[in-house]
Motif scaffolding. Structure first.
Motif, PDB file in Angstrom:
ATOM      1  N   GLN A   1      19.561  73.776  58.827  1.00 22.65           N
ATOM      2  CA  GLN A   1      19.283  72.769  59.856  1.00 22.65           C
ATOM      3  C   GLN A   1      20.383  72.712  60.906  1.00 22.65           C
ATOM      4  N   LYS A   2      21.638  72.810  60.466  1.00 17.46           N
ATOM      5  CA  LYS A   2      22.757  72.810  61.426  1.00 17.46           C
ATOM      6  C   LYS A   2      22.687  74.034  62.329  1.00 17.46           C
ATOM      7  N   THR A   3      22.307  75.169  61.750  1.00 15.46           N
ATOM      8  CA  THR A   3      22.184  76.395  62.536  1.00 15.46           C
ATOM      9  C   THR A   3      21.050  76.278  63.536  1.00 15.46           C
ATOM     10  N   LEU A   4      19.960  75.663  63.141  1.00 19.96           N
ATOM     11  CA  LEU A   4      18.834  75.448  64.050  1.00 19.96           C
ATOM     12  C   LEU A   4      19.252  74.619  65.263  1.00 19.96           C
TER      13      LEU A   4
ATOM     14  N   GLU B   1      18.095  83.944  61.685  1.00 19.04           N
ATOM     15  CA  GLU B   1      17.422  84.721  60.648  1.00 19.04           C
ATOM     16  C   GLU B   1      18.408  85.197  59.582  1.00 19.04           C
ATOM     17  N   THR B   2      19.623  85.532  60.015  1.00 21.13           N
ATOM     18  CA  THR B   2      20.655  85.942  59.059  1.00 21.13           C
ATOM     19  C   THR B   2      21.014  84.788  58.131  1.00 21.13           C
TER      20      THR B   2
ATOM     21  N   GLN C   1       8.570  81.616  41.346  1.00 24.13           N
ATOM     22  CA  GLN C   1       9.721  80.759  41.631  1.00 24.13           C
ATOM     23  C   GLN C   1      10.512  81.287  42.825  1.00 24.13           C
ATOM     24  N   LYS C   2      10.653  82.598  42.918  1.00 21.97           N
ATOM     25  CA  LYS C   2      11.337  83.205  44.072  1.00 21.97           C
ATOM     26  C   LYS C   2      10.585  82.901  45.364  1.00 21.97           C
ATOM     27  N   LYS C   3       9.259  83.008  45.315  1.00 21.40           N
ATOM     28  CA  LYS C   3       8.448  82.712  46.497  1.00 21.40           C
ATOM     29  C   LYS C   3       8.617  81.254  46.916  1.00 21.40           C
ATOM     30  N   LEU C   4       8.736  80.377  45.931  1.00 23.40           N
ATOM     31  CA  LEU C   4       8.934  78.955  46.213  1.00 23.40           C
ATOM     32  C   LEU C   4      10.213  78.751  47.015  1.00 23.40           C
ATOM     33  N   PHE C   5      11.273  79.450  46.671  1.00 22.17           N
ATOM     34  CA  PHE C   5      12.543  79.313  47.380  1.00 22.17           C
ATOM     35  C   PHE C   5      12.528  80.020  48.729  1.00 22.17           C
ATOM     36  N   GLU C   6      11.762  81.070  48.845  1.00 15.43           N
ATOM     37  CA  GLU C   6      11.673  81.805  50.110  1.00 15.43           C
ATOM     38  C   GLU C   6      10.986  80.975  51.195  1.00 15.43           C
ATOM     39  N   GLU C   7      10.231  79.959  50.786  1.00 15.57           N
ATOM     40  CA  GLU C   7       9.568  79.088  51.761  1.00 15.57           C
ATOM     41  C   GLU C   7      10.566  78.382  52.671  1.00 15.57           C
ATOM     42  N   ILE C   8      11.809  78.260  52.233  1.00 13.43           N
ATOM     43  CA  ILE C   8      12.808  77.558  53.021  1.00 13.43           C
ATOM     44  C   ILE C   8      13.073  78.275  54.348  1.00 13.43           C
ATOM     45  N   THR C   9      12.770  79.580  54.411  1.00 10.17           N
ATOM     46  CA  THR C   9      13.004  80.350  55.641  1.00 10.17           C
ATOM     47  C   THR C   9      11.981  80.045  56.725  1.00 10.17           C
ATOM     48  N   THR C  10      10.903  79.350  56.379  1.00 12.42           N
ATOM     49  CA  THR C  10       9.842  79.064  57.354  1.00 12.42           C
ATOM     50  C   THR C  10       9.965  77.673  57.970  1.00 12.42           C
ATOM     51  N   LEU C  11      10.923  76.886  57.512  1.00 11.53           N
ATOM     52  CA  LEU C  11      11.025  75.494  57.944  1.00 11.53           C
ATOM     53  C   LEU C  11      11.746  75.377  59.287  1.00 11.53           C
ATOM     54  N   GLU C  12      11.319  74.385  60.064  1.00 11.86           N
ATOM     55  CA  GLU C  12      11.878  74.245  61.413  1.00 11.86           C
ATOM     56  C   GLU C  12      12.460  72.863  61.689  1.00 11.86           C
ATOM     57  N   THR C  13      11.773  71.815  61.262  1.00 15.44           N
ATOM     58  CA  THR C  13      12.200  70.455  61.610  1.00 15.44           C
ATOM     59  C   THR C  13      12.810  69.728  60.414  1.00 15.44           C
TER      60      THR C  13
ATOM     61  N   PHE D   1      12.046  70.069  56.220  1.00 15.74           N
ATOM     62  CA  PHE D   1      13.027  70.238  55.146  1.00 15.74           C
ATOM     63  C   PHE D   1      12.926  69.117  54.121  1.00 15.74           C
ATOM     64  N   GLN D   2      12.708  67.890  54.599  1.00 16.00           N
ATOM     65  CA  GLN D   2      12.601  66.768  53.677  1.00 16.00           C
ATOM     66  C   GLN D   2      11.363  66.885  52.805  1.00 16.00           C
ATOM     67  N   ARG D   3      10.258  67.295  53.416  1.00 19.32           N
ATOM     68  CA  ARG D   3       9.029  67.490  52.641  1.00 19.32           C
ATOM     69  C   ARG D   3       9.214  68.601  51.604  1.00 19.32           C
ATOM     70  N   TYR D   4       9.926  69.637  51.990  1.00 22.22           N
ATOM     71  CA  TYR D   4      10.168  70.756  51.076  1.00 22.22           C
ATOM     72  C   TYR D   4      10.990  70.302  49.870  1.00 22.22           C
ATOM     73  N   LEU D   5      12.068  69.550  50.121  1.00 26.08           N
ATOM     74  CA  LEU D   5      12.909  69.059  49.024  1.00 26.08           C
ATOM     75  C   LEU D   5      12.127  68.103  48.128  1.00 26.08           C
ATOM     76  N   ASN D   6      11.305  67.265  48.749  1.00 24.00           N
ATOM     77  CA  ASN D   6      10.477  66.344  47.956  1.00 24.00           C
ATOM     78  C   ASN D   6       9.493  67.116  47.067  1.00 24.00           C
ATOM     79  N   ALA D   7       8.973  68.218  47.596  1.00 26.82           N
ATOM     80  CA  ALA D   7       8.011  69.020  46.840  1.00 26.82           C
ATOM     81  C   ALA D   7       8.656  69.737  45.657  1.00 26.82           C
TER      82      ALA D   7
END
Length: 215
Positions: A22-25, A35-36, A56-68, A72-78
Motif C-alpha cells: 500500500q505504501k508503494t502504491l 510489480e517488484t 494456499q499459495k494461490k490465496l496468498f498470490e491474490e495480494i498482488t491484484t489489490l489496489e485500494t 486490502f482490508q477485505r482481503y485480510l478479513n477474508a
C-alpha cells in the motif's frame, strides 16, 4: 474451504507485506517498482510457511491484484477464517504450570481473542512478575520471572520491533553447577505484551528463549 493454517505471527507477516504494498502504491510512480514489490511480498509471505498447498499459495498470490485500502482490508478479513488460534486452555491448566505460585492471578481468558495470540502472557503488578504460557509440540510450557521497566526504547527479543522495553529475568537451574544452584537468564522484551503479539512475525527467538529457561 481449507482448514485453518495461518498462525498469528504468520498473519502479522501478511499484514506487514500488505502495508508495504500500500505504501508503494502511494509513493511509486514506476509500475515496474510496484510489480517488484508485489512479487517480493508474495515470496516473503510464502517463506513464513514451511508447507503450503497449491490452493494456499494461490490465496496468498491474490495480494498482488489489490489496489485500494478497501481491497486490502477485505482481503485480510477474508483470511481470518483460515487463522489457527492459540490452543484451548483453562485456568486449571495454567495453575498447574505454576504449582509453586499458590496465589497466581490468571487473566480473564474470555476477554482474549486467541486468534491473535502467539504467546499468552500477563504481569502481576504487585510482585513485578511476568508470566508466559506457550504451546509447544502439543503441550503448554509456563515460565515466570521478574520484569523490570527500563524506561528506554530498543528491540524486543520476541517481536524485534523498536519499542519501550523491560528486562525479563528468569531464574533457572545452572547447567554448570550443582542441582541446588541457580542462575538467571534475561532478555529485553516489550513492555506491552499485547502489542508484541500484534507485531511478532516469527516464533524462533521466543521458542528458543522459552526452551532455554524451562529445562
Amino acid at each position: 474451504m481449507s482448514a485453518p493454517f495461518i498462525r498469528n505471527h504468520q498473519f502479522n507477516v501478511i499484514k506487514k507485506q500488505a502495508d508495504f504494498i500500500q505504501k508503494t502504491l502511494r509513493t511509486a510512480a514506476d509500475r515496474s517498482v510496484l510489480e517488484t514489490v508485489r512479487y517480493r511480498s508474495v515470496v516473503n509471505i510464502t517463506e513464513a510457511f514451511p508447507d503450503l498447498t497449491q490452493d494456499q499459495k494461490k490465496l496468498f498470490e491474490e495480494i498482488t491484484t489489490l489496489e485500494t485500502a478497501n481491497d486490502f482490508q477485505r482481503y485480510l478479513n477474508a483470511l481470518e477464517p483460515y487463522m489457527e488460534p492459540y490452543p484451548p486452555i483453562t485456568v486449571k491448566q495454567i495453575q498447574k504450570l505454576f504449582p509453586k505460585n499458590k496465589k497466581l492471578k490468571v487473566p480473564d481468558l474470555g476477554s482474549i481473542d486467541f486468534r491473535y495470540t502467539t504467546y499468552l502472557s500477563w504481569v502481576d503488578i504487585a510482585t513485578s512478575r511476568l508470566f508466559i504460557v506457550y504451546p509447544f509440540e502439543g503441550k503448554f510450557i509456563g515460565i515466570e520471572g521478574r520484569i523490570t521497566p527500563t524506561h528506554k526504547k530498543g528491540y524486543c527479543l520476541f517481536c524485534n520491533r523498536h519499542q519501550e522495553l523491560a528486562y525479563f529475568s528468569v531464574r533457572t537451574k545452572s547447567a554448570f553447577a550443582s542441582p541446588d544452584n541457580f542462575s538467571s537468564v534475561g532478555h529485553y522484551v516489550c513492555m506491552d505484551n499485547q502489542a508484541c503479539n500484534q507485531c511478532i512475525t516469527a516464533s524462533g527467538s521466543l521458542e528458543k528463549f522459552i526452551l532455554s529457561v524451562s529445562k
